[in-house]
Design a protein around this motif. Structure first.
Motif, mmCIF file in Angstrom:
data_model
loop_
_atom_site.group_PDB
_atom_site.id
_atom_site.type_symbol
_atom_site.label_atom_id
_atom_site.label_comp_id
_atom_site.label_asym_id
_atom_site.label_seq_id
_atom_site.Cartn_x
_atom_site.Cartn_y
_atom_site.Cartn_z
ATOM 1 N N LEU A 1 0.811 -1.211 0.000
ATOM 2 C CA LEU A 1 0.000 0.000 0.000
ATOM 3 C C LEU A 1 0.850 1.268 0.000
ATOM 4 O O LEU A 1 0.655 2.160 -0.819
ATOM 5 C CB LEU A 1 -0.946 -0.009 1.212
ATOM 6 N N LEU A 2 1.817 1.344 0.925
ATOM 7 C CA LEU A 2 2.672 2.537 0.945
ATOM 8 C C LEU A 2 3.677 2.542 -0.208
ATOM 9 O O LEU A 2 4.117 3.602 -0.661
ATOM 10 C CB LEU A 2 3.437 2.613 2.272
ATOM 11 N N ARG A 3 4.067 1.372 -0.672
ATOM 12 C CA ARG A 3 5.006 1.229 -1.788
ATOM 13 C C ARG A 3 6.302 2.001 -1.536
ATOM 14 O O ARG A 3 6.751 2.798 -2.364
ATOM 15 C CB ARG A 3 4.360 1.680 -3.099
ATOM 16 N N LEU A 4 6.881 1.730 -0.379
ATOM 17 C CA LEU A 4 8.160 2.354 -0.046
ATOM 18 C C LEU A 4 9.264 1.780 -0.921
ATOM 19 O O LEU A 4 9.124 0.718 -1.533
ATOM 20 C CB LEU A 4 8.488 2.104 1.425
ATOM 21 N N ARG A 5 10.385 2.501 -0.939
ATOM 22 C CA ARG A 5 11.536 2.011 -1.695
ATOM 23 C C ARG A 5 12.065 0.723 -1.083
ATOM 24 O O ARG A 5 11.914 0.472 0.111
ATOM 25 C CB ARG A 5 12.628 3.084 -1.727
ATOM 26 N N PHE A 6 12.745 -0.047 -1.917
ATOM 27 C CA PHE A 6 13.224 -1.363 -1.512
ATOM 28 C C PHE A 6 14.090 -1.303 -0.248
ATOM 29 O O PHE A 6 13.913 -2.108 0.670
ATOM 30 C CB PHE A 6 14.021 -1.985 -2.662
ATOM 31 N N VAL A 7 15.023 -0.348 -0.197
ATOM 32 C CA VAL A 7 15.933 -0.295 0.954
ATOM 33 C C VAL A 7 15.163 -0.022 2.243
ATOM 34 O O VAL A 7 15.520 -0.539 3.316
ATOM 35 C CB VAL A 7 17.022 0.776 0.756
ATOM 36 N N LEU A 8 14.080 0.763 2.150
ATOM 37 C CA LEU A 8 13.288 1.055 3.341
ATOM 38 C C LEU A 8 12.425 -0.140 3.736
ATOM 39 O O LEU A 8 12.245 -0.414 4.929
ATOM 40 C CB LEU A 8 12.422 2.293 3.097
ATOM 41 N N VAL A 9 11.891 -0.847 2.747
ATOM 42 C CA VAL A 9 11.140 -2.072 3.042
ATOM 43 C C VAL A 9 12.054 -3.091 3.709
ATOM 44 O O VAL A 9 11.673 -3.747 4.699
ATOM 45 C CB VAL A 9 10.533 -2.658 1.744
ATOM 46 N N MET B 1 9.383 -4.446 -7.967
ATOM 47 C CA MET B 1 8.417 -3.380 -8.213
ATOM 48 C C MET B 1 9.122 -2.037 -8.408
ATOM 49 O O MET B 1 8.814 -1.270 -9.325
ATOM 50 C CB MET B 1 7.439 -3.295 -7.033
ATOM 51 N N GLU B 2 10.111 -1.766 -7.537
ATOM 52 C CA GLU B 2 10.818 -0.494 -7.663
ATOM 53 C C GLU B 2 11.681 -0.467 -8.925
ATOM 54 O O GLU B 2 11.766 0.571 -9.601
ATOM 55 C CB GLU B 2 11.693 -0.243 -6.440
ATOM 56 N N ARG B 3 12.289 -1.581 -9.240
ATOM 57 C CA ARG B 3 13.091 -1.626 -10.466
ATOM 58 C C ARG B 3 12.215 -1.364 -11.688
ATOM 59 O O ARG B 3 12.611 -0.656 -12.621
ATOM 60 C CB ARG B 3 13.771 -2.992 -10.577
#
Length: 442
Positions: free
Chosen positions: A150-158, A205-207
């Motif tokens: 839902l928030l779709r944070l960046r990979f490093v933050l996830v 997803m981020e890529r």
């Protein structure tokens, strides 16, 4: 003449060189900043929905699980944590989304809320012992899943939040007495497995979004390049109309415009005395100066025909003082032309014609299409330009009548114009406060 870049567009650098594939970060700081700004613009509505969805889940879960929490002290703790900690944190996050500075802090606000929720959740589940032990690690999985679905944070933050969740819950699961060893092993397997799958999903997803961002930027670049090329052929207003209604014929009738034709005197003889490159370079310099003058006075360049230059005031956008703008351009063109020399060293002298009246304008052709003007006004201006002496601008009576309080004109002269017959016209002498036009000597 307008310079058109015909070189093929340079290939965009490969994503491998542009993007750090491990950290998923663009190596160019400006590109990274543009990506984050673009992502926030697309994400803001989704972020608000995520906070609202989180609040709805906390409320619905509380109502569903309340009958299964048997101890009064645990019910009281559930009420305090749910309504005093979990939901208020999401309400604060939602409120921050409406602040002007949220775009700078939104990711770290989400990280703080997720981390605080995990820590509070571990404390909460450690004190709710009438529910199964699985309730604890399932909650951690849902909280971490919330960050990338839902928030779709960046990979490093996830990845950071996932490690915090695992690090906060597993020590508790292995230390506490009421959780069976097998439940601790299951918690480890589930948390690590879901953490790995969630991190992999967030990474892919981020890529994908970063790759899509690069492609959209490349498309925007090509679109702007195409527009720049088309603006060498079409006025911006007409180009915008073609974008809105592609394939539709563009044609407009104007009650009044003022058309100006300017021609370099003696160009045929000069061309015979010059090399093709030198002659073309001279015309390029001359017409480039005319383009600047046209822009300065608000005229639209229509086309060049050999060594003749055509422009219009009042089309494709209507102008109140179109006659004044065209005559002002004509005066400046005569002066400016004298600053340019033919390859032979002779100064360039121009003559021109100006006419005011109705005209039809539009885009013609399907291949090598162009914006053009038609009508009697165009013909009169063209014929007057042919009749003018070097250094002379002939103005139709309709034009002179509108400007006689601001400009000085010579006496009326009658010209036998091809396709028109006997037509009165006057020579433009200058502004009322100016001296007559000074013809540059050759």
């Amino acid at each position: 003449m307008d310079q058109i870049d015909t070189k093929p567009a340079a290939r965009e650098p490969s994503r491998r060189r542009v993007l750090d594939r491990l950290r998923l970060r663009f190596r160019d700081p400006a590109l990274e900043s543009a990506y984050r700004a673009d992502r926030f613009r697309h994400q803001l509505g989704n972020i608000r929905f995520a906070f609202l969805a989180g609040i709805a889940l906390w409320i619905s879960w509380g109502l569903l699980l309340r009958p299964y929490i048997l101890a009064l002290s645990e019910l009281r703790l559930d009420r305090i944590m749910r309504w005093g900690v979990f939901i208020p944190m999401l309400l604060i996050g939602l409120a921050l989304t409406f602040t002007p500075f949220f775009h700078r802090i939104w990711e770290w606000v989400a990280v703080v809320i997720a981390t605080a929720t995990i820590v509070a959740w571990v404390y909460y589940t450690s004190n709710i012992q009438t529910l199964p032990a699985e309730y604890g690690y399932v909650g951690i999985i849902l909280i971490t899943a919330f960050t990338y679905t839902l928030l779709r944070l960046r990979f490093v933050l996830v990845l950071l939040i996932t490690l915090i969740g695992i690090g906060a819950y597993l020590p508790y699961a292995f230390v506490t007495r009421y959780i069976a060893p097998v439940s601790g092993v299951l918690a480890s397997l589930y948390l690590i497995s879901f953490g790995f799958l969630g991190g992999l999903a967030a990474h892919r997803m981020e890529r994908f979004t970063r790759t899509l961002f690069l492609r959209e930027r490349q498309l925007d670049h090509e679109r702007l390049r195409s527009d720049d090329l088309l603006l060498n052929v079409l006025p911006r207003v007409v180009l915008d109309q073609l974008k809105v209604t592609p394939g539709k014929r563009i044609a407009q009738a104007f009650d009044e415009v003022t058309v100006i034709f300017v021609d370099a005197a003696g160009s045929t003889q000069q061309a015979a005395r010059s090399s093709p490159g030198e002659f073309a370079q001279t015309l390029d310099e001359l017409f480039s100066r005319f383009d600047e003058i046209a822009d300065r006075h608000g005229l639209e360049k229509v086309k060049t025909i050999g060594d003749a230059y055509m422009a219009v005031a009042g089309a494709p956008v209507a102008v109140v003082d179109h006659a004044g703008a065209a005559v002002a351009m004509a005066l400046e063109v005569v002066r400016e032309a004298g600053a340019v020399r033919w390859p032979s060293g002779d100064r360039i002298v121009v003559h021109g014609g100006v006419a005011t009246g109705p005209a039809v304008a539009g885009v013609i052709g399907r291949r090598k299409f162009a914006y053009d003007l038609w009508g009697d006004t165009v013909n009169v201006a063209s014929r007057l330009e042919e009749q003018g002496e070097p250094g002379e601008i002939l103005v139709s009576e309709a034009t002179a009548a509108r400007l006689q309080d601001r400009y000085e004109f010579g006496p009326v002269r009658i010209f036998d114009l091809k396709g028109k017959g006997r037509t009165p016209a006057r020579a433009l002498l200058g502004r009322s406060s100016d001296v007559a036009i000074e013809v540059p000597s050759t």
